[in-house]
Design an enzyme around this catalytic site. Structure first.
Site, PDB file in Angstrom:
ATOM      1  N   HIS A 181      -8.032  -8.003  24.730  1.00 32.83           N
ATOM      2  CA  HIS A 181      -8.295  -9.247  24.010  1.00 32.83           C
ATOM      3  C   HIS A 181      -9.080 -10.212  24.900  1.00 32.83           C
ATOM      4  O   HIS A 181      -8.854 -10.269  26.110  1.00 32.83           O
ATOM      5  CB  HIS A 181      -6.980  -9.913  23.599  1.00 32.83           C
ATOM      6  CG  HIS A 181      -6.110  -9.046  22.738  1.00 32.83           C
ATOM      7  ND1 HIS A 181      -5.090  -8.287  23.265  1.00 32.83           N
ATOM      8  CD2 HIS A 181      -6.126  -8.818  21.409  1.00 32.83           C
ATOM      9  CE1 HIS A 181      -4.500  -7.612  22.272  1.00 32.83           C
ATOM     10  NE2 HIS A 181      -5.114  -7.909  21.149  1.00 32.83           N
TER      11      HIS A 181
ATOM     12  N   HIS B  76      -4.415 -16.178  27.449  1.00 30.88           N
ATOM     13  CA  HIS B  76      -4.747 -16.919  26.219  1.00 30.88           C
ATOM     14  C   HIS B  76      -4.349 -18.397  26.311  1.00 30.88           C
ATOM     15  O   HIS B  76      -4.642 -19.162  25.389  1.00 30.88           O
ATOM     16  CB  HIS B  76      -4.060 -16.290  25.004  1.00 30.88           C
ATOM     17  CG  HIS B  76      -4.529 -14.900  24.700  1.00 30.88           C
ATOM     18  ND1 HIS B  76      -5.861 -14.586  24.555  1.00 30.88           N
ATOM     19  CD2 HIS B  76      -3.843 -13.734  24.533  1.00 30.88           C
ATOM     20  CE1 HIS B  76      -5.976 -13.278  24.295  1.00 30.88           C
ATOM     21  NE2 HIS B  76      -4.775 -12.737  24.295  1.00 30.88           N
TER      22      HIS B  76
ATOM     23  N   ASP C  34      -8.257  -7.016  29.933  1.00 35.18           N
ATOM     24  CA  ASP C  34      -7.344  -6.921  28.786  1.00 35.18           C
ATOM     25  C   ASP C  34      -8.204  -6.704  27.536  1.00 35.18           C
ATOM     26  O   ASP C  34      -9.362  -7.144  27.481  1.00 35.18           O
ATOM     27  CB  ASP C  34      -6.551  -8.231  28.679  1.00 35.18           C
ATOM     28  CG  ASP C  34      -5.479  -8.180  27.605  1.00 35.18           C
ATOM     29  OD1 ASP C  34      -4.306  -7.995  27.962  1.00 35.18           O
ATOM     30  OD2 ASP C  34      -5.823  -8.339  26.407  1.00 35.18           O
TER      31      ASP C  34
ATOM     32  N   ASP D 164      -3.712  -2.911  27.237  1.00 32.81           N
ATOM     33  CA  ASP D 164      -3.614  -2.740  25.781  1.00 32.81           C
ATOM     34  C   ASP D 164      -4.830  -2.086  25.136  1.00 32.81           C
ATOM     35  O   ASP D 164      -4.857  -1.911  23.914  1.00 32.81           O
ATOM     36  CB  ASP D 164      -3.236  -4.061  25.082  1.00 32.81           C
ATOM     37  CG  ASP D 164      -3.909  -5.275  25.660  1.00 32.81           C
ATOM     38  OD1 ASP D 164      -4.775  -5.135  26.549  1.00 32.81           O
ATOM     39  OD2 ASP D 164      -3.562  -6.387  25.227  1.00 32.81           O
TER      40      ASP D 164
HETATM   41 ZN   LIG Z   1      -4.223  -8.283  25.228  1.00 30.08          ZN
END
Ligand SMILES: [Zn+2]
Length: 341
Positions: free
Chosen positions: A195, A158, A193, A282
């Site tokens: 996200h 991120h 991931d 995740d």
């Molecule tokens: Zn994540």
């Protein structure tokens, strides 16, 4: 498969996490990395401390201002009257406004995207050590290893060129990909991931020499919300070299494998010479943070499919939060990925 791991990560113990307006304990804990390291060590993986020195690999993908802020801001913050235990921004630039202030409070907003990247005394050392793990894993593959794994904590995907965010400070996957480019003409980054890897996308968005593909929960209902749609395809020279494949929030094995198959087809047609895998756990059904339902068998199928690319591979740890299977999930995934199952 060599595992690059630094216990310096434990100096980073973030406290602040805002969840739907409530302050809750930050789930990006040292225990995550300890669980994975313990499982890998017990299974005979070779754990190696990173030796990469210097900031060259970091500055190759990050704005100097961000790097200096991460390195020095906590000292300035600690001198503020009544400062909290961690740097957390309370304002961010909006609209057309991009003035970089001198105040550390203002700079906190300038160099972070959200409240999920608190900075305390050990944050910089941990972030730098994580980037060192990614750099050394890339160098191992450049030296002829078929694969290497960087057990990075804090994670990185991120972090954009100029902002930390979402538990991430330095973009470890980008550091690895940029180093691999010294030896390999075309590098692909595959981000699994749950996200969207908004930071990695940001760093390579206008480049054709690094292809970025991400599968993730639909940003209409899931962090990081403001990126990760299929319409984001790259720009300039990078047009056509960024691929986002969101799946509905709540997805399980079938939906995630479908997205992965599309991502792998795109990676194959790009014909890279090396792969960086942004590896988050995740999406797992037991993950305390995620909202998805991928089973352990689903993760093994993912590892098998990625391994079948047959590319030199640097796996970089991203998200995946503590539950009783986190360590064994990482161990088994990496066994399959490295072909030693
Ligand atoms: Zn994540």
């Amino acid at each position: 498969m060599k595992v690059f791991y630094s216990d310096v990560h434990a100096l980073h113990q973030p406290l602040m996490f805002l969840k739907a307006g409530q302050l809750v304990p930050n789930p990006e804990t040292a225990a995550r990395a300890h669980a994975i390291a313990h499982a890998l060590g017990g299974a005979g993986f070779e754990l190696v401390a990173p030796t990469y020195q210097g900031l060259d690999a970091v500055l190759a993908v990050h704005d100097t201002g961000l790097v200096r802020f991460l390195e020095t801001a906590y000292q300035a913050w600690a001198r503020l009257p009544d400062a909290g235990a961690e740097i957390v921004a309370n304002t961010h630039p909006g609209g057309r406004f991009r003035h970089r202030p001198e105040s550390v409070i203002g700079q906190a907003g300038f160099y972070t995207q959200d409240a999920a990247c608190p900075i305390a005394a050990g944050t910089w050392q941990a972030a730098l050590a994580a980037a060192g793990c990614a750099a050394d894993a890339a160098l191992a593959v450049m030296g002829g290893a078929a694969s290497a794994y960087a057990l990075c904590r804090p994670p990185g995907h991120h972090a954009t060129r100029s902002q930390a965010g979402g538990f991430c400070y330095l973009n470890n996957a980008a550091v690895a990909a940029q180093l691999l480019r010294r030896q390999f003409k075309r590098v692909a980054i595959l981000d699994v991931d749950v996200h969207h890897g908004n930071g990695t996308q940001d760093i390579f968005y206008d480049r054709s020499d690094v292809f970025f593909a991400s599968i993730h929960g639909d940003p209409d209902g899931f962090y990081p919300f403001f990126s990760g749609t299929p319409s984001e395809c790259g720009e300039g020279e990078g047009l056509g070299f960024n691929l986002n494949l969101p799946f509905p929030v709540g997805s399980g094995d079938a939906e995630v494998m479908r997205a992965l198959a599309s991502a792998l087809a795109a990676v194959r047609s790009y014909a890279p010479q090396a792969l960086v895998l942004s590896l988050g756990f995740d999406a797992h059904e037991k993950d305390p943070h995620g909202a998805h339902r991928v089973s352990t068998a689903g993760f093994m199928a993912m590892a098998q499919a990625i391994s079948a690319l047959g590319l030199p591979c640097v796996a970089v740890q991203e998200g995946g939060y503590l539950h009783e299977e986190l360590g064994s999930l990482a161990r088994d995934f990496l066994r399959v990925l490295s072909g030693h199952c």
